[in-house]
Design a protein around this motif. Structure first.
Motif, PDB file in Angstrom:
ATOM      1  N   ILE A  65       3.927   5.742  -5.630  1.00  0.00           N
ATOM      2  CA  ILE A  65       3.758   5.835  -7.094  1.00  0.00           C
ATOM      3  C   ILE A  65       2.770   6.942  -7.439  1.00  0.00           C
ATOM      4  N   PHE A  66       1.645   7.016  -6.724  1.00  0.00           N
ATOM      5  CA  PHE A  66       0.643   8.052  -6.988  1.00  0.00           C
ATOM      6  C   PHE A  66       1.246   9.445  -6.771  1.00  0.00           C
ATOM      7  N   MET A  99       0.840  -1.188   0.000  1.00  0.00           N
ATOM      8  CA  MET A  99       0.000   0.000   0.000  1.00  0.00           C
ATOM      9  C   MET A  99       0.886   1.252   0.000  1.00  0.00           C
ATOM     10  N   ALA A 130       2.147   1.918  -3.425  1.00  0.00           N
ATOM     11  CA  ALA A 130       1.113   2.502  -4.284  1.00  0.00           C
ATOM     12  C   ALA A 130       0.980   3.992  -4.011  1.00  0.00           C
ATOM     13  N   HIS A 131       1.044   4.380  -2.726  1.00  0.00           N
ATOM     14  CA  HIS A 131       0.981   5.803  -2.374  1.00  0.00           C
ATOM     15  C   HIS A 131       2.170   6.560  -2.948  1.00  0.00           C
ATOM     16  N   GLU A 187      -8.184   7.238   0.268  1.00  0.00           N
ATOM     17  CA  GLU A 187      -7.997   5.836   0.635  1.00  0.00           C
ATOM     18  C   GLU A 187      -9.265   5.247   1.261  1.00  0.00           C
ATOM     19  N   SER A 233     -10.822  -3.147 -13.295  1.00  0.00           N
ATOM     20  CA  SER A 233      -9.432  -3.533 -13.049  1.00  0.00           C
ATOM     21  C   SER A 233      -9.106  -4.838 -13.756  1.00  0.00           C
TER      22      SER A 233
END
Length: 164
Positions: free
Chosen positions: A7-8, A1, A4-5, A19, A35
């Protein structure tokens, strides 16, 4: 997680603050399908092969349609409302037709009743006319004095009408 944060943040330059919404919607049918499509690398656009075979592109589209049928998404709010309006429109047309037929039958019954009333009125008028002629004839026959020529002619005419 955490990855992912990161990368964003690197892609958009801001911290991911939704979230809580992602946690609620991540298993929702609509987003799971989206997805899955991204994962399978198929898209809505046609893929053009270098060989240019139209048959292979049709097969890819057919495969997507088969997947669509297998995982049907529930209809949206607008689609549900428009479907309900169409069904209500058909029902309202049926109700209007039924109401028109009911009114038409009532109108026909009313017309038949008016015809019967007119016939009975005509019969009543004829009966009243006969009664008036009978009274006149009775009055002429009850006279003890000699009748004038006009009264005699009227008496003879009334008697011939009653006998015929």
């Amino acid at each position: 997680m955490k990855g992912a944060h990161d990368i964003f943040f690197n892609d958009h330059g801001i911290k991911f603050v939704l979230e809580h919404a992602w946690r609620e919607l991540r298993h929702d049918h609509k987003w799971c399908r989206a997805s899955a499509l991204k994962d399978s690398a198929s898209s809505k656009r046609k893929k053009v092969d270098e060989g240019g075979s139209a048959q292979s592109s049709n097969n890819v589209e057919a495969g997507v349609h088969v997947d669509d049928a297998a995982e049907m998404r529930p209809p949206g709010v607008k689609a549900s409302k428009s479907k309900a309006k169409k069904q209500n429109g058909c029902k309202e047309e049926g109700k209007a037709l039924l109401e028109f037929q009911n009114l038409w039958s009532i109108r026909q019954q009313d017309l038949e009743l008016k015809v019967e009333i007119a016939k009975s009125r005509k019969q009543d008028m004829e009966m009243k006319s006969k009664l008036a002629k009978h009274k006149t004839l009775d009055n002429l026959l009850a006279k003890t004095e000699p009748l004038s020529d006009i009264e005699n002619a009227l008496k003879n005419k009334l008697i011939s009408e009653l006998l015929s």
